[in-house]
Design a protein around this motif. Structure first.
Motif, PDB file in Angstrom:
ATOM      1  N   ASP A 139       1.556  18.435   6.429  1.00  0.00           N
ATOM      2  CA  ASP A 139       2.324  19.465   5.725  1.00  0.00           C
ATOM      3  C   ASP A 139       3.363  20.100   6.638  1.00  0.00           C
ATOM      4  O   ASP A 139       4.378  20.622   6.168  1.00  0.00           O
ATOM      5  CB  ASP A 139       1.377  20.546   5.191  1.00  0.00           C
ATOM      6  CG  ASP A 139       0.402  19.983   4.169  1.00  0.00           C
ATOM      7  OD1 ASP A 139       0.867  19.335   3.206  1.00  0.00           O
ATOM      8  OD2 ASP A 139      -0.811  20.176   4.333  1.00  0.00           O
ATOM      9  N   GLU A 191      -6.408  31.837  -0.046  1.00  0.00           N
ATOM     10  CA  GLU A 191      -5.098  31.242   0.179  1.00  0.00           C
ATOM     11  C   GLU A 191      -5.197  29.895   0.884  1.00  0.00           C
ATOM     12  O   GLU A 191      -4.177  29.216   1.060  1.00  0.00           O
ATOM     13  CB  GLU A 191      -4.228  32.192   1.005  1.00  0.00           C
ATOM     14  CG  GLU A 191      -3.918  33.510   0.307  1.00  0.00           C
ATOM     15  CD  GLU A 191      -3.059  34.424   1.164  1.00  0.00           C
ATOM     16  OE1 GLU A 191      -2.806  34.059   2.338  1.00  0.00           O
ATOM     17  OE2 GLU A 191      -2.628  35.480   0.664  1.00  0.00           O
ATOM     18  N   ASP A 192      -6.399  29.511   1.288  1.00  0.00           N
ATOM     19  CA  ASP A 192      -6.615  28.239   1.976  1.00  0.00           C
ATOM     20  C   ASP A 192      -7.299  27.214   1.077  1.00  0.00           C
ATOM     21  O   ASP A 192      -7.926  26.272   1.584  1.00  0.00           O
ATOM     22  CB  ASP A 192      -7.471  28.467   3.224  1.00  0.00           C
ATOM     23  CG  ASP A 192      -6.802  29.371   4.228  1.00  0.00           C
ATOM     24  OD1 ASP A 192      -5.782  28.960   4.796  1.00  0.00           O
ATOM     25  OD2 ASP A 192      -7.303  30.502   4.425  1.00  0.00           O
ATOM     26  N   ASN A 230      -2.431  25.726  -3.252  1.00  0.00           N
ATOM     27  CA  ASN A 230      -1.488  26.843  -3.415  1.00  0.00           C
ATOM     28  C   ASN A 230      -0.240  26.650  -2.578  1.00  0.00           C
ATOM     29  O   ASN A 230       0.424  27.611  -2.206  1.00  0.00           O
ATOM     30  CB  ASN A 230      -2.166  28.162  -3.010  1.00  0.00           C
ATOM     31  CG  ASN A 230      -3.411  28.456  -3.825  1.00  0.00           C
ATOM     32  OD1 ASN A 230      -3.420  28.268  -5.046  1.00  0.00           O
ATOM     33  ND2 ASN A 230      -4.476  28.899  -3.152  1.00  0.00           N
ATOM     34  N   GLU A 271      -2.609  26.155  14.006  1.00  0.00           N
ATOM     35  CA  GLU A 271      -3.705  26.002  13.052  1.00  0.00           C
ATOM     36  C   GLU A 271      -4.980  26.705  13.481  1.00  0.00           C
ATOM     37  O   GLU A 271      -5.936  26.773  12.705  1.00  0.00           O
ATOM     38  CB  GLU A 271      -3.985  24.510  12.829  1.00  0.00           C
ATOM     39  CG  GLU A 271      -2.854  23.794  12.102  1.00  0.00           C
ATOM     40  CD  GLU A 271      -3.086  22.302  11.968  1.00  0.00           C
ATOM     41  OE1 GLU A 271      -2.345  21.651  11.200  1.00  0.00           O
ATOM     42  OE2 GLU A 271      -4.008  21.780  12.617  1.00  0.00           O
ATOM     43  N   THR A 303      -7.680  29.380  13.856  1.00  0.00           N
ATOM     44  CA  THR A 303      -7.946  30.398  12.846  1.00  0.00           C
ATOM     45  C   THR A 303      -9.276  31.076  13.114  1.00  0.00           C
ATOM     46  O   THR A 303     -10.152  30.540  13.795  1.00  0.00           O
ATOM     47  CB  THR A 303      -8.001  29.749  11.446  1.00  0.00           C
ATOM     48  OG1 THR A 303      -8.295  30.750  10.474  1.00  0.00           O
ATOM     49  CG2 THR A 303      -9.088  28.684  11.375  1.00  0.00           C
ATOM     50  N   ASN A 351      -0.380  25.646   0.344  1.00  0.00           N
ATOM     51  CA  ASN A 351      -0.825  25.925   1.708  1.00  0.00           C
ATOM     52  C   ASN A 351      -1.014  24.631   2.485  1.00  0.00           C
ATOM     53  O   ASN A 351      -1.245  23.564   1.915  1.00  0.00           O
ATOM     54  CB  ASN A 351      -2.133  26.719   1.701  1.00  0.00           C
ATOM     55  CG  ASN A 351      -3.195  26.103   0.800  1.00  0.00           C
ATOM     56  OD1 ASN A 351      -3.025  26.033  -0.422  1.00  0.00           O
ATOM     57  ND2 ASN A 351      -4.297  25.649   1.390  1.00  0.00           N
ATOM     58  N   GLY A 363      -3.417  21.187  -0.049  1.00  0.00           N
ATOM     59  CA  GLY A 363      -3.582  22.574  -0.455  1.00  0.00           C
ATOM     60  C   GLY A 363      -3.246  22.751  -1.918  1.00  0.00           C
ATOM     61  O   GLY A 363      -2.324  22.124  -2.438  1.00  0.00           O
TER      62      GLY A 363
END
Length: 446
Positions: free
Chosen positions: A389, A281-282, A316, A236, A238, A318, A314
């Motif tokens: 997730d 996308e996040d 999407n 995770e 980032t 995600n 999320g």
């Protein structure tokens, strides 16, 4: 937040109590009024303040003793008026009965009261932390401004606010909020950094109901994850995520400016819906719920029933990251350390996509015990954090596992220092949970 709820209470108390008003003023006013021969006492079940814009209404009521369910002679009402006028912050003060309600109508002086203040605080989660704050009422016309900074080795945060009241008549306010935060707790194997800016509008639909809508921009990330941390945390990590967000909120409350009446039923209900990282996308949906209900058992005993809950996911497909998830503990779930409940891996708290913590607490107001305001309580809490997730191919248990705790709490004020403490014992727990028996929070200003 409304400016009067943003107001630093220590400033107002210092202004109203620190030399501008004294018991002698009220006593002399009563004595002078008594000579006029006015009589006939009345009891008012409710006291309301009208016209206050920058000074908290509860401070206005308590400064000179205007409280509900107490018999007042007419001469005493006039004395309270004189007492409030002696503070030097009002153009006019009038106390008027309206049925069973005592109305305090005030007109504040058009001044620019402000304050620069240093502070030292301790909490179970952040430890000992130093602070510096500045606030100014009428920084611009009808606009409250403030800057607050807090710092220690693990926590670095700052927030600045501007709040303009009655932008459109008396129903719509506008606000601007900017903040930054860097967290690197010694019991977490990573560092979180956040920068955030938000403009928001507040619609005061009713005196007890407010709606908020905000649009902002956030830059945040997870950095410096230790090599021996959970594989999930390592995955995770980032670089900075920069994206706009939206927020919608509703707050409905019978509680006047955060103060509750012990002899009456009071409640508060609030929800917030965030849409984070829009257009990326996040992207995330983040919903939070907070309820409070105070059920009276006489004039000095009540039952607090509360529920705090939330869910994030999320939009999407995600996955969330640990900095997005919920980690109840410490003051939010007494008996457990910060992040002490919920999914864990390799000894690391991972947080959960969902959480819920409910509380039942029997509270007793000892009024001025040995000249010190004192509230004691006995509580029971239950809840959990759950849901991930990514369970690393099923190696991480993210199921719902209920925890519970019991304990005693104490809140008091020594001088100008508010102190809250508790002792708690975890009754129901899971392997790996981190317990915390004792909690303490206090703060003092210089």
């Amino acid at each position: 937040m409304l400016p009067r709820s943003c107001v630093n209470s220590a400033y107002v108390k210092g202004l109203l109590r620190g030399g501008l008003m004294s018991g002698a003023v009220l006593a002399s006013s009563l004595g002078a009024a008594a000579q006029s021969g006015e009589g006939n006492s009345r009891i008012y079940t409710k006291v309301v303040v009208r016209g206050a814009e920058f000074i908290p209404e509860e401070d206005i009521k308590l400064t000179c003793g205007a409280v509900p369910n107490v018999p007042y002679l007419t001469i005493e009402l006039r004395a309270i008026e004189d007492c409030l006028m002696s503070t030097g912050v009002f153009e006019s003060v009038t106390l008027t009965p309206e049925d069973d309600t005592l109305v305090i109508a005030v007109e504040e002086l058009n001044t620019q009261p402000g304050r620069i203040e240093a502070s030292l605080a301790y909490s179970s989660q952040d430890g000992l932390i130093g602070g510096l704050s500045f606030e100014q009422y009428n920084l611009f016309p009808d606009t409250y401004g403030s800057v607050r900074l807090a710092y220690n080795d693990e926590v670095k945060r700052g927030i600045a606010r501007l709040y303009h009241v009655d932008m459109i008549e008396d129903v719509l306010d506008l606000g601007l909020r900017a903040g930054w935060e860097e967290l690197s707790y010694d019991d977490t194997p990573y560092t979180e950094k956040t920068r955030q800016l938000e403009a928001y509008a507040v619609w005061k639909a009713k005196p007890d109901t407010r709606l908020e809508a905000g649009l902002g921009y956030r830059s945040y990330g997870l950095f410096d994850v230790s090599a021996d941390a959970s594989p999930l945390l390592l995955s995770e990590e980032t670089s900075t995520i920069d994206a706009p967000f939206m927020r919608f909120g509703l707050d409905h409350s019978s509680i006047s400016k955060g103060e509750t009446s012990w002899g009456a039923w009071n409640y508060q209900f609030g929800v917030d819906q965030y849409f984070w990282n829009l257009g990326t996308e996040d992207a995330l949906r983040d919903f939070r719920l907070k309820t409070r209900s105070y059920v009276p058992f006489g004039s000095s005993t009540r039952m607090l029933i509360s529920l705090d809950a939330g869910t994030v996911s999320g939009t999407n497909g995600n996955a969330t990251r640990v900095m997005d998830r919920f980690t109840p503990g410490a003051d939010s779930f007494r008996g457990f350390a910060s992040g002490g409940v919920g999914p864990r891996d390799n000894g690391d708290a991972l947080g959960g996509n969902n959480f819920a913590v409910s509380t039942i607490e029997l509270q007793r107001n000892f009024d001025n015990f040995d000249s010190t305001p004192l509230i004691g309580g006995v509580f029971w809490q239950t809840g959990a954090a759950w849901g991930l997730d990514d369970t690393q191919s099923g190696t991480i248990d993210d199921d719902y596992h209920q925890r519970s705790s019991v304990g005693v709490s104490l809140s008091l004020e020594i001088g100008i220092v508010p102190i809250s403490l508790y002792v708690a014992k975890a009754l129901k727990k899971e392997d790996g949970d981190e317990e915390q028996v004792f909690g303490l929070s206090l703060s003092t200003n210089f």
